[in-house]
Design a protein around this motif. Structure first.
Motif, short mmCIF file in Angstrom:
data_model
loop_
_atom_site.label_atom_id
_atom_site.label_comp_id
_atom_site.label_asym_id
_atom_site.label_seq_id
_atom_site.Cartn_x
_atom_site.Cartn_y
_atom_site.Cartn_z
N PHE A 155 -6.05 10.78 -1.96
CA PHE A 155 -6.32 12.22 -2.14
C PHE A 155 -7.49 12.66 -1.27
O PHE A 155 -8.59 12.93 -1.77
N PRO A 156 -7.26 12.77 0.06
CA PRO A 156 -8.36 13.22 0.91
C PRO A 156 -8.80 14.64 0.57
O PRO A 156 -9.90 15.06 0.92
N GLN A 157 -7.93 15.37 -0.17
CA GLN A 157 -8.27 16.75 -0.56
C GLN A 157 -8.91 16.81 -1.95
O GLN A 157 -9.11 17.91 -2.49
N ALA A 158 -9.23 15.67 -2.55
CA ALA A 158 -9.82 15.67 -3.91
C ALA A 158 -11.05 16.57 -3.94
O ALA A 158 -11.87 16.55 -3.01
N ARG B 40 0.83 -1.22 0.00
CA ARG B 40 0.00 0.00 0.00
C ARG B 40 0.85 1.26 0.00
O ARG B 40 0.58 2.20 -0.74
N SER B 41 1.91 1.29 0.83
CA SER B 41 2.64 2.56 0.90
C SER B 41 3.32 2.86 -0.44
O SER B 41 3.31 4.01 -0.89
N ALA B 42 3.83 1.84 -1.12
CA ALA B 42 4.48 2.09 -2.41
C ALA B 42 3.47 2.53 -3.46
O ALA B 42 3.71 3.47 -4.23
N MET B 43 2.31 1.87 -3.47
CA MET B 43 1.31 2.20 -4.50
C MET B 43 0.73 3.60 -4.26
O MET B 43 0.53 4.37 -5.20
N VAL B 44 0.47 3.93 -3.01
CA VAL B 44 -0.13 5.23 -2.70
C VAL B 44 0.84 6.35 -3.09
O VAL B 44 0.43 7.36 -3.68
N GLU B 45 2.12 6.15 -2.82
CA GLU B 45 3.12 7.18 -3.17
C GLU B 45 3.11 7.41 -4.69
O GLU B 45 3.08 8.54 -5.18
N CYS B 46 3.09 6.32 -5.41
CA CYS B 46 3.09 6.39 -6.87
C CYS B 46 1.81 7.07 -7.39
O CYS B 46 1.84 7.93 -8.27
N GLN B 47 0.68 6.72 -6.78
CA GLN B 47 -0.61 7.31 -7.22
C GLN B 47 -0.64 8.81 -6.95
O GLN B 47 -1.17 9.59 -7.75
N ARG B 48 -0.04 9.21 -5.83
CA ARG B 48 -0.03 10.66 -5.53
C ARG B 48 0.81 11.40 -6.57
O ARG B 48 0.43 12.48 -7.02
N GLU B 49 1.93 10.80 -6.96
CA GLU B 49 2.77 11.43 -7.99
C GLU B 49 2.00 11.57 -9.29
O GLU B 49 2.04 12.59 -9.97
N VAL C 273 -8.94 11.33 -13.22
CA VAL C 273 -10.03 10.56 -12.63
C VAL C 273 -9.37 9.28 -12.15
O VAL C 273 -8.81 8.52 -12.95
N MET C 274 -9.36 9.08 -10.83
CA MET C 274 -8.66 7.91 -10.28
C MET C 274 -9.68 7.00 -9.62
O MET C 274 -10.46 7.46 -8.80
N ASP C 275 -9.68 5.72 -10.01
CA ASP C 275 -10.64 4.83 -9.35
C ASP C 275 -9.93 3.79 -8.50
O ASP C 275 -8.79 3.44 -8.75
N GLY C 276 -10.62 3.40 -7.40
CA GLY C 276 -10.02 2.44 -6.48
C GLY C 276 -10.89 2.19 -5.28
O GLY C 276 -12.13 2.15 -5.38
N ARG C 277 -10.25 2.01 -4.12
CA ARG C 277 -10.97 1.73 -2.88
C ARG C 277 -10.72 2.80 -1.82
O ARG C 277 -11.53 3.01 -0.94
N ASP C 278 -9.56 3.48 -1.92
CA ASP C 278 -9.14 4.40 -0.85
C ASP C 278 -8.69 5.74 -1.44
O ASP C 278 -7.90 6.45 -0.83
N ILE C 279 -9.18 6.08 -2.61
CA ILE C 279 -8.69 7.31 -3.26
C ILE C 279 -9.19 8.54 -2.50
O ILE C 279 -8.41 9.44 -2.18
#
Ligand code: CDP
Length: 230
Positions: A142-145, A114-123, A131-137
């Protein structure tokens, strides 16, 4: 003197929900209409799962740490939405296999993954216009989306859609079996300790059980238009 009309912002649209709720088709169409980039984060977890299965790795943090460090995942926009490359190889079809689907929720529950994927997704999404789809976006990545959508649909409707999507490759899976697979994946995704599947408090919930794709897309586009006005 009136202020000049500010240009439209390119926002982050977070689209979360359980398997088969219509996220990827909806996200793809919204991105296409707005000229945004579509990012299917599930494909990233699926690609790491495929790498782990190929390496015969045990599904725990230590083994997955090595897999994460040695796997290069690339997401390429394409006419069908997105191609997924693992160390340069196009694995877009293979990541949808039954074996990957049955293992992905265990892999994606691990902290190192999770930590590696989340870092990459934020970049990938930081600059907006995604438009990002998933479970925890909407909750973690992006809690500030600016716009958060949580799609839901009845279990039976989701199973029907998934069978239709898989076509001939699901010819020997019954509706009951598909319901059981989805129910189990929902359970694992919702009950895990890190970043469980949950609706962000400020997300808009849309039940897609009796909506067409076009209906849900136009509802979300209307919300997006509201949020992009400067
Ligand atoms: O398309 P489908 O609904 O089958 O799932 P997916 O979006 O391809 O995601 C596959 C799995 O990856 C999910 O069941 C989750 O276990 C995991 N996942 C996650 O944990 N976090 C995300 N942001 C996206 C997917």
């Amino acid at each position: 003197m009136p202020l000049p009309h500010s240009s439209e912002r390119r926002i982050i649209i977070a689209l979360d929900g359980p398997a088969g709720s219509g996220k990827s088709t909806t996200a793809r169409k919204i991105a296409h209409t707005l000229g945004y980039v579509y990012i299917d984060t599930g494909a990233m977890y699926r690609a790491i799962t495929l790498a782990a299965l190929r390496a015969g790795a045990a599904i725990h943090n230590d083994a997955l740490q090595t897999i994460v460090q040695t796997s290069r995942i690339e997401l390429l926009p394409s006419a069908e939405g997105q191609r997924t490359l693992l160390n340069g190889e196009d694995v877009s079809t293979e990541i949808r296999s039954r074996e990957v689907t049955e293992t992905v929720s265990s892999v994606s529950a691990l902290g190192v993954v999770r930590s590696a994927m989340v870092e990459c997704q934020r970049e990938l999404g930081n600059a907006g216009g995604v438009v990002m789809d998933g479970r925890d976006i909407g909750t973690v990545v992006f809690p500030q989306a600016e716009l958060k959508i949580f799609l839901v649909a009845s279990l039976e409707e989701r199973a029907r859609r998934r069978l239709a999507e898989l076509g001939a490759s699901a010819a020997n899976i019954t509706l009951d079996e598909m319901c059981a697979q989805l129910r189990e994946r929902d359970r694992q995704d919702s009950e895990r300790e890190i970043s469980p599947l949950t609706k962000a408090t400020d997300a808009i919930e849309i039940d897609t059980s009796s909506l067409s794709i076009d209906e849900q897309v136009s509802q979300i586009l209307a919300f997006a238009e509201e949020r992009t006005k400067g």
